[in-house]
Design an enzyme around this catalytic site. Sequence first.
Site, short mmCIF file in Angstrom:
data_model
loop_
_atom_site.label_atom_id
_atom_site.label_comp_id
_atom_site.label_asym_id
_atom_site.label_seq_id
_atom_site.Cartn_x
_atom_site.Cartn_y
_atom_site.Cartn_z
N SER A 194 0.71 -1.32 0.30
CA SER A 194 -0.09 -0.49 -0.16
C SER A 194 0.52 1.20 0.21
CB SER A 194 -1.00 -0.40 1.14
OG SER A 194 -0.41 -0.59 2.41
N ASP A 246 -3.50 5.74 11.75
CA ASP A 246 -1.87 5.38 10.91
C ASP A 246 -0.36 6.16 10.49
OD1 ASP A 246 -1.01 4.86 8.56
OD2 ASP A 246 -2.66 4.63 6.63
N HIS A 249 1.30 4.89 6.35
CA HIS A 249 0.69 5.59 4.98
C HIS A 249 0.71 6.90 5.27
CE1 HIS A 249 -1.18 1.93 4.75
NE2 HIS A 249 -0.50 1.62 3.58
#
Length: 457
Positions: free
Chosen positions: A192, A431, A434
């Site tokens: 990702s 998160d 990312h």
Amino acid sequence: MPFFKNLMELPRTFTCTLISRSRTHLLLNLLLILTLFLLSSWLATHSLIVTATALASPFLFASNYVSSFSSISPSSTSFVTGLHGNWTLSSVSTIERTRWNSRKTQSDIISNLASCDIFDGTWVVDDTRAPLYPPGACLYIDENFNCFKNGRVDSDYLRYRWKPHGCSIPRLDGRKMLNMLRGKRLVFVGDSLSRNMWQSLVCALRESFKDKSRNNEGFGRRKFRTKGFYSFRFRDYKCSIDFIKSPFLVQELKASGKTGTQRGRLRLDMIQGSSSNYHNADIIIFNTGHWWTHQKTFKGKHYFQEGSHVYDRLETKEAFPKALRTWAQWVDTRVDSNKTKVFFLGYSASHFRGGQWNSGGSCLGQAQPITNETYLASYPWMMNILESVLAEMKTPVFYLNVTKMTDYRKDGHPSIYRHPGMEGGHRKIQDCSHWCLPGVPDSWNELLFATLTNITP
């Protein structure tokens, strides 16, 4: 030689005069003429050599680098030197061109070129430049990365620009990059974080059009979560920017259970099956890393497999190099380096404090990058292994070593803004791996653009 011809055609009167003089004068004059003759010959020869070398060296280096990569043999340190901009793309294996007879000549040419490591630098505030695309304006950003739409109100993280020490990199020019990609296919293959970079590039290129609906189209978005493939095409340029989900690069087998399809075992000796869909692309950008953790590999118990052998227990540090060598062997065997340029995106830093992603780790409230290098994390063990594997490959790989530059940016993660309505921070899972878009991956693509600008004929 003209000089010698002129010497033989001296007037007779001058010759007679010399003969009529004493032997001493005769000897001195002959020595003078001989000296002038030798000096003239030396200057003529060496001035040509110096001039030719000075003019040819940079062009020799450029023509050999831009030409087919088939002449590059494996070694121990690789880099790309920019002839137009004063920078170097550090990689991991020394360029050894077999068409050059002298290794000394190669090293002399390289050492005489001004260069710098474009991954060694700092983040600087630059309020003169807007983001490559407006926050919240690109339709192709995953909800998880769209911090602006998810309620993040601070925007200082958008003010920073990556500045290498001793040189500068160009701002990504969407139209120029699309012209370089005309008729080509660029594929991101990885986890990702690779998808983070892919979406950043799609949005940056799309922003260069006034009519954003006419020149582009996407395929596979609705089925992405099940199929793991998404393609974005710029019709006017007949090029596509694709993403293929492959978090380990090698094949993860699925097992069927009472609750449906589940994760099974990881075949360390088998490249992921989707590889046949992209081996002949013009540019491939690989990455892996964030899935090689203790939790996501089931603590190594009955998860890793080679051939018919399933390891009762295998540490990740032992499994990771096995998988990378499987990938490297596949690239060396299946990818035609005369056609395809191969890149590898290095490990992108995470910034969890007080735990990991599944144990209360947080990066909420981080509004500025790290400025003191002593506070950076130690170099990831995975990157040391990656660099040793790349050094063994016969295929040249451009290594985008973003580890250090991302380690500074503790302010750039979605944190609680990974979904709408989470501004209250009532969810425990944040998160901190990312990146918000626009954000840090835009700089990765500027480094990619700078590299392609300097290596594309």
